[in-house]
Motif scaffolding. Structure first.
Motif, PDB file in Angstrom:
ATOM      1  N   GLU A 184       2.636  13.963   4.718  1.00 28.19           N
ATOM      2  CA  GLU A 184       1.446  13.210   4.100  1.00 28.19           C
ATOM      3  C   GLU A 184       1.109  12.215   4.240  1.00 28.19           C
ATOM      4  O   GLU A 184       0.332  11.416   4.755  1.00 28.19           O
ATOM      5  CB  GLU A 184       1.005  13.944   2.870  1.00 28.19           C
ATOM      6  CG  GLU A 184       0.720  15.407   2.880  1.00 28.19           C
ATOM      7  CD  GLU A 184       0.052  15.958   1.436  1.00 28.19           C
ATOM      8  OE1 GLU A 184      -1.162  15.647   1.306  1.00 28.19           O
ATOM      9  OE2 GLU A 184       0.872  16.073   0.587  1.00 28.19           O
ATOM     10  N   VAL A 185       2.113  11.190   3.741  1.00 25.39           N
ATOM     11  CA  VAL A 185       2.243   9.656   3.615  1.00 25.39           C
ATOM     12  C   VAL A 185       2.103   9.207   4.905  1.00 25.39           C
ATOM     13  O   VAL A 185       1.430   8.371   5.306  1.00 25.39           O
ATOM     14  CB  VAL A 185       3.516   9.268   2.778  1.00 25.39           C
ATOM     15  CG1 VAL A 185       3.528   7.784   2.725  1.00 25.39           C
ATOM     16  CG2 VAL A 185       3.017   9.845   1.289  1.00 25.39           C
ATOM     17  N   VAL A 244       0.916  -1.306   0.211  1.00 24.07           N
ATOM     18  CA  VAL A 244       0.080   0.148  -0.166  1.00 24.07           C
ATOM     19  C   VAL A 244       0.954   1.284   0.034  1.00 24.07           C
ATOM     20  O   VAL A 244       0.566   2.190  -0.586  1.00 24.07           O
ATOM     21  CB  VAL A 244      -0.999   0.009   1.206  1.00 24.07           C
ATOM     22  CG1 VAL A 244      -1.686   1.347   1.134  1.00 24.07           C
ATOM     23  CG2 VAL A 244      -2.000  -1.207   1.251  1.00 24.07           C
ATOM     24  N   LEU A 245       1.907   1.237   0.953  1.00 25.85           N
ATOM     25  CA  LEU A 245       2.940   2.147   1.100  1.00 25.85           C
ATOM     26  C   LEU A 245       3.366   2.609  -0.552  1.00 25.85           C
ATOM     27  O   LEU A 245       3.544   3.858  -0.868  1.00 25.85           O
ATOM     28  CB  LEU A 245       4.029   1.955   1.926  1.00 25.85           C
ATOM     29  CG  LEU A 245       4.924   3.243   2.449  1.00 25.85           C
ATOM     30  CD1 LEU A 245       4.062   4.458   3.141  1.00 25.85           C
ATOM     31  CD2 LEU A 245       5.909   2.613   3.278  1.00 25.85           C
ATOM     32  N   SER A 246       3.708   1.542  -1.319  1.00 33.77           N
ATOM     33  CA  SER A 246       4.189   1.952  -2.641  1.00 33.77           C
ATOM     34  C   SER A 246       3.506   2.788  -3.388  1.00 33.77           C
ATOM     35  O   SER A 246       3.865   3.583  -4.214  1.00 33.77           O
ATOM     36  CB  SER A 246       4.610   0.417  -3.337  1.00 33.77           C
ATOM     37  OG  SER A 246       3.432  -0.268  -3.533  1.00 33.77           O
ATOM     38  N   TYR A 247       2.248   2.629  -3.384  1.00 34.34           N
ATOM     39  CA  TYR A 247       1.077   3.336  -3.974  1.00 34.34           C
ATOM     40  C   TYR A 247       1.292   4.786  -3.674  1.00 34.34           C
ATOM     41  O   TYR A 247       0.808   5.724  -4.321  1.00 34.34           O
ATOM     42  CB  TYR A 247      -0.160   2.820  -3.966  1.00 34.34           C
ATOM     43  CG  TYR A 247      -0.255   1.578  -4.869  1.00 34.34           C
ATOM     44  CD1 TYR A 247      -0.426   1.692  -6.207  1.00 34.34           C
ATOM     45  CD2 TYR A 247      -0.217   0.187  -4.470  1.00 34.34           C
ATOM     46  CE1 TYR A 247      -0.443   0.629  -7.109  1.00 34.34           C
ATOM     47  CE2 TYR A 247      -0.423  -1.062  -5.201  1.00 34.34           C
ATOM     48  CZ  TYR A 247      -0.642  -0.826  -6.503  1.00 34.34           C
ATOM     49  OH  TYR A 247      -0.456  -2.024  -7.387  1.00 34.34           O
ATOM     50  N   ALA A 248       1.015   4.943  -2.248  1.00 31.33           N
ATOM     51  CA  ALA A 248       1.046   6.190  -1.563  1.00 31.33           C
ATOM     52  C   ALA A 248       2.393   7.189  -2.037  1.00 31.33           C
ATOM     53  O   ALA A 248       2.113   8.235  -2.198  1.00 31.33           O
ATOM     54  CB  ALA A 248       1.303   6.103   0.143  1.00 31.33           C
ATOM     55  N   ARG A 285       8.885  10.442  -5.483  1.00 31.89           N
ATOM     56  CA  ARG A 285      10.072  11.056  -5.143  1.00 31.89           C
ATOM     57  C   ARG A 285       9.391  12.033  -3.940  1.00 31.89           C
ATOM     58  O   ARG A 285       8.909  13.139  -4.472  1.00 31.89           O
ATOM     59  CB  ARG A 285      10.999  11.812  -5.976  1.00 31.89           C
ATOM     60  CG  ARG A 285      12.374  11.983  -5.393  1.00 31.89           C
ATOM     61  CD  ARG A 285      13.337  12.313  -6.225  1.00 31.89           C
ATOM     62  NE  ARG A 285      13.167  13.267  -7.363  1.00 31.89           N
ATOM     63  CZ  ARG A 285      13.583  13.989  -8.469  1.00 31.89           C
ATOM     64  NH1 ARG A 285      14.779  13.189  -8.563  1.00 31.89           N
ATOM     65  NH2 ARG A 285      13.463  14.884  -8.875  1.00 31.89           N
ATOM     66  N   LEU A 286       9.386  11.924  -2.835  1.00 31.74           N
ATOM     67  CA  LEU A 286       8.662  12.906  -1.894  1.00 31.74           C
ATOM     68  C   LEU A 286       9.766  13.864  -1.114  1.00 31.74           C
ATOM     69  O   LEU A 286      10.684  13.449  -0.746  1.00 31.74           O
ATOM     70  CB  LEU A 286       8.054  11.793  -0.879  1.00 31.74           C
ATOM     71  CG  LEU A 286       6.855  10.940  -1.314  1.00 31.74           C
ATOM     72  CD1 LEU A 286       6.341  10.258   0.033  1.00 31.74           C
ATOM     73  CD2 LEU A 286       5.930  11.519  -2.111  1.00 31.74           C
ATOM     74  N   THR A 287       9.121  15.112  -1.145  1.00 26.35           N
ATOM     75  CA  THR A 287       9.637  16.220  -0.144  1.00 26.35           C
ATOM     76  C   THR A 287       9.380  15.786   1.114  1.00 26.35           C
ATOM     77  O   THR A 287       8.468  15.177   1.607  1.00 26.35           O
ATOM     78  CB  THR A 287       9.164  17.447  -0.653  1.00 26.35           C
ATOM     79  OG1 THR A 287       7.743  17.695  -0.206  1.00 26.35           O
ATOM     80  CG2 THR A 287       9.517  17.736  -2.074  1.00 26.35           C
ATOM     81  N   PRO A 288      10.069  16.573   1.986  1.00 27.58           N
ATOM     82  CA  PRO A 288       9.635  16.373   3.539  1.00 27.58           C
ATOM     83  C   PRO A 288       8.075  16.674   3.970  1.00 27.58           C
ATOM     84  O   PRO A 288       7.336  15.892   4.608  1.00 27.58           O
ATOM     85  CB  PRO A 288      10.464  17.419   4.172  1.00 27.58           C
ATOM     86  CG  PRO A 288      11.639  17.705   3.683  1.00 27.58           C
ATOM     87  CD  PRO A 288      11.264  17.341   1.870  1.00 27.58           C
ATOM     88  N   LEU A 334       1.096   5.303   8.291  1.00 23.98           N
ATOM     89  CA  LEU A 334       2.219   4.755   9.054  1.00 23.98           C
ATOM     90  C   LEU A 334       1.956   4.991  10.432  1.00 23.98           C
ATOM     91  O   LEU A 334       3.027   4.959  11.335  1.00 23.98           O
ATOM     92  CB  LEU A 334       3.765   5.472   8.545  1.00 23.98           C
ATOM     93  CG  LEU A 334       4.173   5.184   7.058  1.00 23.98           C
ATOM     94  CD1 LEU A 334       5.364   5.869   7.064  1.00 23.98           C
ATOM     95  CD2 LEU A 334       4.220   3.583   7.016  1.00 23.98           C
ATOM     96  N   ALA A 335       0.937   5.892  10.789  1.00 20.71           N
ATOM     97  CA  ALA A 335       0.495   6.073  12.161  1.00 20.71           C
ATOM     98  C   ALA A 335       1.484   6.931  12.968  1.00 20.71           C
ATOM     99  O   ALA A 335       1.878   6.785  14.194  1.00 20.71           O
ATOM    100  CB  ALA A 335       0.418   4.929  13.121  1.00 20.71           C
ATOM    101  N   LEU A 336       2.352   7.937  12.241  1.00 21.31           N
ATOM    102  CA  LEU A 336       3.247   8.759  12.642  1.00 21.31           C
ATOM    103  C   LEU A 336       2.575  10.256  12.834  1.00 21.31           C
ATOM    104  O   LEU A 336       1.842  10.551  11.917  1.00 21.31           O
ATOM    105  CB  LEU A 336       4.388   8.755  11.651  1.00 21.31           C
ATOM    106  CG  LEU A 336       5.350   7.733  11.698  1.00 21.31           C
ATOM    107  CD1 LEU A 336       6.319   7.794  10.844  1.00 21.31           C
ATOM    108  CD2 LEU A 336       5.863   7.168  13.008  1.00 21.31           C
ATOM    109  N   CYS A 337       3.154  10.836  13.785  1.00 24.67           N
ATOM    110  CA  CYS A 337       2.736  12.251  14.124  1.00 24.67           C
ATOM    111  C   CYS A 337       3.588  12.973  12.939  1.00 24.67           C
ATOM    112  O   CYS A 337       4.580  12.711  12.547  1.00 24.67           O
ATOM    113  CB  CYS A 337       2.563  12.558  15.435  1.00 24.67           C
ATOM    114  SG  CYS A 337       4.420  12.731  16.119  1.00 24.67           S
TER     115      CYS A 337
END
Length: 494
Positions: free
Chosen positions: A435-436, A412-416, A427-430, A441-444
């Motif tokens: 957002e992801v 699922v994360l690969s699609y996110a 390729r995600l910025t901070p 990922l249950a992270l704050c």
């Protein structure tokens, strides 16, 4: 209501009361106006302390009586034979004290109908199950044997539960289901004078808007059962305890600060199974559910305890639309989206910047379905009130979570990574990683920011899926990403 009901009469089709899609796992409760807030505040000061003191006194008294009654008995003794003599004679007194504890809290228990004897119906089937306050049924039925998780015995009310001579369930034991069914059959068919077995066949709490799927465990013995319904006909619903809604302490506080509340328990006629139902416990369970739904005036929906677990996991991870995950799944099935490749194609390709916010008509066009009432309901679930539009990556992430619920979460994360990168390069910025991370990922935000810095070892200012997975494989806190069945595993930090 002490008549008999045979499976051939009073049959009730679930189609007769099939309503629009409901979400039985959500309950909203707020003090809406100033009057309610002031009244609750006043009663919190002048009424709540008195009630709590009296209730605690009564519970401790009942607990001490249970301790006396259980003295000298081991757990094995409780499972080997029913209580007799003076130990059994304590039950009416404990039940009386239990009922008084509810009355002390302002809740009257109203009994309708007649409880059948064990000879008539060895099993009591109780629904809907919507609150921890449903435990009053134990006192109302003269301490029938409950089905209880073994871990529930690790608290101070364990003695009271033990006094019902319960049937234990070990949810972490792979053979627990078979062992539980075996013990229910032995109890229900025994010639000894055991208490009636009391089951909540829904297996979890709902908001009483419908009856969800009945588990067949209590129907395997093939003996007559007595359906028992529970209602809370109060002006304000302060008892419903679901996956999405107020916690137990808030509900208890609001209930104890009501001037008066009530619980209605109705014993329906004994249900005698046909030969076909005796051979098919699932059919037996469905037919009894239909009878109870008709008596309650609510629809039946095929929701299960596993649906609850799915919702709970989605909510914990932060999946968009988590509280309505079961409803989303049903709508997707009705629209044929679970079989089409439209969502998968969109998620794999990513969503360009200009197409990220969509109206109901645009969502229908992207998914290749008609913009009917079901699609509009789907749009409403993910609607951002500020814009009146749906953020398409959020919907697609939820769809991928539901489609891949038995696959490792890493899939699922690969699609996110594709969905939340407007350039669709993965390729995600901070900010995009946050957002992801907050959505699956249950992270704050703070933890997501720190995780990005640690995973971006070369300080490039962006992170790919492969780079993050390489980092996550070395970290114990992300081991849940690689579990083979996400519907049955929890993150280690949960």
């Amino acid at each position: 209501m002490n008549g008999k009901l045979h499976s051939g009469s009073g049959a009730f089709s679930s189609d007769d009361m099939r309503a629009e899609i409901l979400n039985p796992f959500v309950h909203k409760l707020e003090l809406d106006n100033t009057y309610d807030k002031i009244k609750t505040a006043i009663f919190t000061v002048i009424l709540l302390p008195f009630r709590v003191i009296v209730i605690c006194y009564l519970i401790v008294t009942a607990w001490l009586l249970a301790c006396i009654g259980l003295h000298g008995l081991s757990e094995e003794d409780l499972r080997r034979a029913p209580m007799t003599g003076w130990r059994r004679s304590l039950k009416p007194l404990i039940c009386f004290i239990g009922k008084m504890s509810y009355l002390a809290g302002g809740m009257a228990i109203i009994i309708r109908g007649r409880q059948a004897s064990r000879k008539e119906a060895p099993i009591l089937v109780v629904a809907p199950h919507s609150s921890f306050l449903d435990s009053c049924i134990v006192y109302a039925t003269r301490m029938s044997s409950v089905i209880v998780r073994k871990e529930s015995m690790d608290n101070y009310v364990g003695k009271l539960i033990n006094y019902t001579q319960p049937v234990y369930v070990w949810r972490d034991d792979p053979n627990s289901r078979q062992n539980t069914i075996k013990e229910i059959i032995e109890r229900a068919t025994s010639k000894e004078d055991w208490p009636q077995v009391l089951i909540f066949p829904e297996g979890t709490c709902t908001n009483r808007s419908c009856l969800i799927t009945f588990k067949p465990g209590g129907f395997y013995p093939g003996v007559p059962v007595q359906p028992v319904t529970i209602r809370y006909p109060n002006a304000r619903d302060t008892v419903t305890w679901t996956w999405e809604g107020p916690g137990a302490l808030k509900l208890l506080w609001l209930t104890l600060t009501q001037v008066h509340s009530s619980c209605e328990i109705e014993f329906l006629p004994v249900y005698y199974p046909s030969e076909e139902e005796k051979r098919d416990p699932k059919l037996y369970a469905r037919n009894v559910r239909d009878v109870m739904a008709k008596a309650l005036g609510v629809p039946v929906l095929d929701y299960t305890y596993d649906d609850c677990r799915l919702i709970a996991r989605a909510k914990h991870l932060g999946i968009p639309g988590a509280a309505a995950a079961r409803e989303v799944s049903e709508i997707r099935t009705q629209l044929g989206l679970d079989r089409s490749q439209a969502e998968l194609r969109l998620a794999a390709e990513g969503v360009p910047e200009r197409c990220r916010w969509v109206s109901a008509e645009e969502l229908a066009a992207r998914l290749g379905v008609e913009p009917d009432a079901r699609l509009h309901r789907l749009h409403q679930i993910f609607l951002q009130r500020s814009s009146g539009l749906v953020y398409l990556p959020d919907y697609l992430l939820c769809a991928m979570f539901l489609s891949l619920q038995h696959a490792p979460l890493s899939e699922v994360l690969s699609y996110a990574f594709k969905l939340y990168d407007p350039s669709r390069c993965g390729r995600l910025t901070p900010a995009q990683f946050e957002e992801v991370a907050t959505r699956c990922l249950a992270l704050c935000q703070e933890d997501a920011h720190n995780t990005f810095r640690q995973a971006d070892t070369d300080d490039k200012g962006h992170l790919t899926y492969d780079e993050f997975i390489s980092y996550a494989q070395k970290r114990a806190e992300f081991s849940f990403l690689f579990a083979s069945d996400t519907a049955h595993h929890k993150p280690k930090n949960q």
